[in-house]
Design a protein around this motif. Sequence first.
Motif, PDB file in Angstrom:
ATOM      1  N   ALA A  51       0.828  -1.203   0.000  1.00  0.00           N
ATOM      2  CA  ALA A  51       0.000   0.000   0.000  1.00  0.00           C
ATOM      3  C   ALA A  51       0.865   1.257   0.000  1.00  0.00           C
ATOM      4  O   ALA A  51       0.584   2.220  -0.720  1.00  0.00           O
ATOM      5  CB  ALA A  51      -0.932   0.001   1.212  1.00  0.00           C
ATOM      6  N   LYS A  54       2.592   1.635  -3.466  1.00  0.00           N
ATOM      7  CA  LYS A  54       1.642   1.989  -4.533  1.00  0.00           C
ATOM      8  C   LYS A  54       0.834   3.239  -4.200  1.00  0.00           C
ATOM      9  O   LYS A  54       0.012   3.671  -5.010  1.00  0.00           O
ATOM     10  CB  LYS A  54       0.674   0.829  -4.797  1.00  0.00           C
ATOM     11  CG  LYS A  54       1.345  -0.450  -5.229  1.00  0.00           C
ATOM     12  CD  LYS A  54       2.016  -0.298  -6.576  1.00  0.00           C
ATOM     13  CE  LYS A  54       2.616  -1.623  -7.017  1.00  0.00           C
ATOM     14  NZ  LYS A  54       3.311  -1.536  -8.274  1.00  0.00           N
ATOM     15  N   ASP A  55       1.064   3.804  -3.009  1.00  0.00           N
ATOM     16  CA  ASP A  55       0.342   4.994  -2.547  1.00  0.00           C
ATOM     17  C   ASP A  55      -1.175   4.781  -2.637  1.00  0.00           C
ATOM     18  O   ASP A  55      -1.898   5.568  -3.249  1.00  0.00           O
ATOM     19  CB  ASP A  55       0.765   6.225  -3.347  1.00  0.00           C
ATOM     20  CG  ASP A  55       0.336   7.523  -2.662  1.00  0.00           C
ATOM     21  OD1 ASP A  55       0.184   7.528  -1.436  1.00  0.00           O
ATOM     22  OD2 ASP A  55       0.130   8.523  -3.388  1.00  0.00           O
ATOM     23  N   ILE A  56      -1.624   3.682  -2.041  1.00  0.00           N
ATOM     24  CA  ILE A  56      -3.040   3.341  -2.017  1.00  0.00           C
ATOM     25  C   ILE A  56      -3.418   2.962  -0.581  1.00  0.00           C
ATOM     26  O   ILE A  56      -2.594   2.401   0.147  1.00  0.00           O
ATOM     27  CB  ILE A  56      -3.357   2.177  -2.986  1.00  0.00           C
ATOM     28  CG1 ILE A  56      -4.842   1.860  -3.008  1.00  0.00           C
ATOM     29  CG2 ILE A  56      -2.553   0.945  -2.666  1.00  0.00           C
ATOM     30  CD1 ILE A  56      -5.252   0.842  -4.055  1.00  0.00           C
ATOM     31  N   ARG A  57      -4.620   3.302  -0.200  1.00  0.00           N
ATOM     32  CA  ARG A  57      -5.099   2.906   1.124  1.00  0.00           C
ATOM     33  C   ARG A  57      -5.530   1.437   1.066  1.00  0.00           C
ATOM     34  O   ARG A  57      -6.142   1.004   0.086  1.00  0.00           O
ATOM     35  CB  ARG A  57      -6.269   3.789   1.557  1.00  0.00           C
ATOM     36  CG  ARG A  57      -5.848   5.242   1.785  1.00  0.00           C
ATOM     37  CD  ARG A  57      -6.983   6.099   2.277  1.00  0.00           C
ATOM     38  NE  ARG A  57      -7.653   5.595   3.457  1.00  0.00           N
ATOM     39  CZ  ARG A  57      -7.185   5.696   4.721  1.00  0.00           C
ATOM     40  NH1 ARG A  57      -6.034   6.282   4.938  1.00  0.00           N
ATOM     41  NH2 ARG A  57      -7.865   5.205   5.733  1.00  0.00           N
ATOM     42  N   ASP A  60      -9.109   0.855   0.502  1.00  0.00           N
ATOM     43  CA  ASP A  60      -9.603   1.144  -0.848  1.00  0.00           C
ATOM     44  C   ASP A  60      -9.238   0.052  -1.855  1.00  0.00           C
ATOM     45  O   ASP A  60      -9.654   0.109  -3.014  1.00  0.00           O
ATOM     46  CB  ASP A  60      -9.039   2.482  -1.351  1.00  0.00           C
ATOM     47  CG  ASP A  60      -9.617   3.666  -0.597  1.00  0.00           C
ATOM     48  OD1 ASP A  60     -10.720   3.541  -0.021  1.00  0.00           O
ATOM     49  OD2 ASP A  60      -8.949   4.721  -0.564  1.00  0.00           O
ATOM     50  N   MET A  61      -8.469  -0.933  -1.430  1.00  0.00           N
ATOM     51  CA  MET A  61      -8.059  -2.005  -2.339  1.00  0.00           C
ATOM     52  C   MET A  61      -9.267  -2.897  -2.656  1.00  0.00           C
ATOM     53  O   MET A  61     -10.064  -3.202  -1.779  1.00  0.00           O
ATOM     54  CB  MET A  61      -6.964  -2.865  -1.708  1.00  0.00           C
ATOM     55  CG  MET A  61      -5.650  -2.185  -1.554  1.00  0.00           C
ATOM     56  SD  MET A  61      -4.451  -3.334  -0.814  1.00  0.00           S
ATOM     57  CE  MET A  61      -3.031  -2.280  -0.684  1.00  0.00           C
ATOM     58  N   GLN A  75     -12.547  -6.204   1.325  1.00  0.00           N
ATOM     59  CA  GLN A  75     -12.600  -4.772   1.613  1.00  0.00           C
ATOM     60  C   GLN A  75     -13.532  -4.500   2.802  1.00  0.00           C
ATOM     61  O   GLN A  75     -13.225  -3.686   3.669  1.00  0.00           O
ATOM     62  CB  GLN A  75     -13.073  -4.019   0.366  1.00  0.00           C
ATOM     63  CG  GLN A  75     -12.956  -2.513   0.496  1.00  0.00           C
ATOM     64  CD  GLN A  75     -13.444  -1.818  -0.755  1.00  0.00           C
ATOM     65  OE1 GLN A  75     -14.643  -1.773  -0.979  1.00  0.00           O
ATOM     66  NE2 GLN A  75     -12.514  -1.305  -1.534  1.00  0.00           N
TER      67      GLN A  75
END
Length: 103
Positions: A51, A54-57, A60-61, A75
């Motif tokens: 995370a 990839k700069d993702i929460r 939110d995946m 999720q």
Amino acid sequence: FLKGIPLQTAVIEKALRNEKLYATELAEFLVLRGTAFKDAHDIVGRLIRYAQDKDIRISDMPDTLLRSFHAKLTQRDVRGVMHAEHAVTSKKSINKKVPKINA
């Protein structure tokens, strides 16, 4: 407020959105579903690194991505355990008096 100390609620709220704070909750979730803690710790560590890279929460995946880390991750489950209210309410304290230590 703590006596004489104003709380900076905006700063606190921002800090509480950091999903890394809830790594233990996510690991415990996996343990309660049959994963050994050592494996759950490794899974959550890889998930957090992914995370971050990839700069993702994590919350939110999509399910397909979460399941690539562990078959029982969704999720909905992640969102259910990775927040402050769950972290606080899922813990139990033993109501015993702690003996005083004479120093």
